[in-house]
Design an enzyme around this catalytic site. Structure first.
Site, PDB file in Angstrom:
ATOM      1  N   ASP A   9      69.047 -22.631 -48.138  1.00 23.45           N
ATOM      2  CA  ASP A   9      69.229 -21.377 -48.856  1.00 23.45           C
ATOM      3  C   ASP A   9      68.771 -21.642 -50.291  1.00 23.45           C
ATOM      4  O   ASP A   9      68.665 -22.800 -50.713  1.00 23.45           O
ATOM      5  CB  ASP A   9      70.713 -20.998 -48.800  1.00 23.45           C
ATOM      6  CG  ASP A   9      71.058 -19.857 -49.721  1.00 23.45           C
ATOM      7  OD1 ASP A   9      70.433 -18.795 -49.611  1.00 23.45           O
ATOM      8  OD2 ASP A   9      71.960 -20.036 -50.569  1.00 23.45           O
ATOM      9  N   ASP A  11      69.562 -19.321 -53.588  1.00 23.50           N
ATOM     10  CA  ASP A  11      70.522 -18.972 -54.635  1.00 23.50           C
ATOM     11  C   ASP A  11      71.849 -19.686 -54.436  1.00 23.50           C
ATOM     12  O   ASP A  11      72.479 -19.554 -53.382  1.00 23.50           O
ATOM     13  CB  ASP A  11      70.758 -17.455 -54.657  1.00 23.50           C
ATOM     14  CG  ASP A  11      69.535 -16.704 -55.126  1.00 23.50           C
ATOM     15  OD1 ASP A  11      69.231 -16.782 -56.320  1.00 23.50           O
ATOM     16  OD2 ASP A  11      68.867 -16.062 -54.289  1.00 23.50           O
ATOM     17  N   ASP A 161      75.415 -22.037 -49.208  1.00 32.15           N
ATOM     18  CA  ASP A 161      76.638 -22.014 -50.020  1.00 32.15           C
ATOM     19  C   ASP A 161      77.551 -20.835 -49.720  1.00 32.15           C
ATOM     20  O   ASP A 161      78.564 -20.660 -50.389  1.00 32.15           O
ATOM     21  CB  ASP A 161      76.277 -21.985 -51.513  1.00 32.15           C
ATOM     22  CG  ASP A 161      75.629 -20.660 -51.923  1.00 32.15           C
ATOM     23  OD1 ASP A 161      74.678 -20.240 -51.230  1.00 32.15           O
ATOM     24  OD2 ASP A 161      76.070 -20.053 -52.925  1.00 32.15           O
TER      25      ASP A 161
END
Length: 211
Positions: A9, A11, A161
Site C-alpha cells: 500500500d 499512503d 496499514d
C-alpha cells in the site's frame, strides 16, 4: 523456486501522508458536509474500520468517489513536502537486494505515487504500480494484478496499514503484513487477524524471509 512478490500500500505504509490527508479532509469538510477532524477524533478514528469511519462521518456514499478524487487532487500539491516513513527506504532496499519483486497497489493516483517515488529516490525499487482503487475495492485489483502478472497467490504478500488492506488480502487469498506506523491502531489491526503485525520497517525482511 518461485520468486516472492511483496505488494505495498502507499499512503501510511510507504509515504507518511496521514497528517497531510487529515489537513485536506478538514479543508473539504464544509464542501462535503462533515465535521472537521480534531486530534481527539483522529485518535478515535484510528480504531475504526473504513466502513465505520464513513458511517461516523455521515458523508453520503454517493459523495465518496467525488471526495476521494478531490483529496487526490489536493494531495498532488503537497507531494514535494511528504517524506517516506522512517526506515522504509532501507527496508525496501533490503528486500530488493534479497531478490524480492516489489510493487504498489494504491487508492492514490499513479501521478502522485510516481512523483513521490522520484523525489525520494525510490522509483527504481518497484516493478509495478497499480492505482485507482475504490475505497472498498482492493480485492478486485489484487486479483487483477495476480492474473495479469501470472503471480501465484502463495508467492504474494501484501503490506498495508489499514483494516481494509487486511480484508482485501484475505479475500484474495494472499498473506498480509499489517504495519502499525500508518493510520489504523495496532489494536484494531490485530482484531482483523493479519498473518503478521509489525511495528517497524526493519522487521519486514525477516518476516518475509520466514513467511
Amino acid at each position: 523456486m518461485t520468486q516472492k512478490v511483496i505488494i505495498f500500500d502507499f499512503d501510511g505504509t510507504i509515504a507518511d501522508t496521514v497528517d497531510a490527508l487529515v489537513g485536506i479532509a478538514n479543508r473539504l469538510a464544509d464542501e462535503f458536509g462533515y465535521a472537521q477532524i480534531t486530534p481527539e477524533q483522529l485518535t478515535l478514528l484510528r480504531n475504526f474500520s473504513s466502513r465505520e469511519i464513513i458511517k461516523y462521518s455521515g458523508v453520503s456514499l454517493i459523495k465518496i468517489p467525488f471526495l476521494v478524487k478531490k483529496v487526490k487532487s489536493e494531495l498532488k500539491n503537497k507531494i514535494h513536502e511528504l517524506k517516506p516513513i522512517p526506515g522504509i527506504k532501507e527496508a525496501l532496499l533490503d528486500l530488493q537486494q534479497s531478490n524480492y519483486k516489489l510493487g504498489i497497489i494504491t487508492s492514490n493516483s499513479r501521478d502522485n505515487v510516481t512523483a513521490f517515488l522520484e523525489i525520494n529516490d525510490l522509483e527504481n525499487l518497484f516493478e509495478f504500480i497499480y492505482s485507482g482503487v475504490t475505497i472498498f475495492g482492493k480485492t478486485n485489483i489484487i486479483n487483477s494484478v495476480l492474473k495479469q502478472k501470472h503471480f501465484k497467490p502463495e508467492a504474494v504478500i501484501y503490506v498495508g496499514d489499514e483494516t481494509r488492506d487486511i480484508e482485501a488480502a484475505k479475500k484474495a487469498n494472499i498473506q498480509v503484513i499489517a504495519v502499525t506506523w500508518g493510520f489504523n491502531s495496532p489494536e484494531v489491526l490485530a482484531k482483523q487477524n493479519p498473518n503478521f503485525l509489525i511495528n517497524h520497517p526493519r522487521e519486514l525482511l525477516e518476516v518475509v524471509q520466514n513467511s
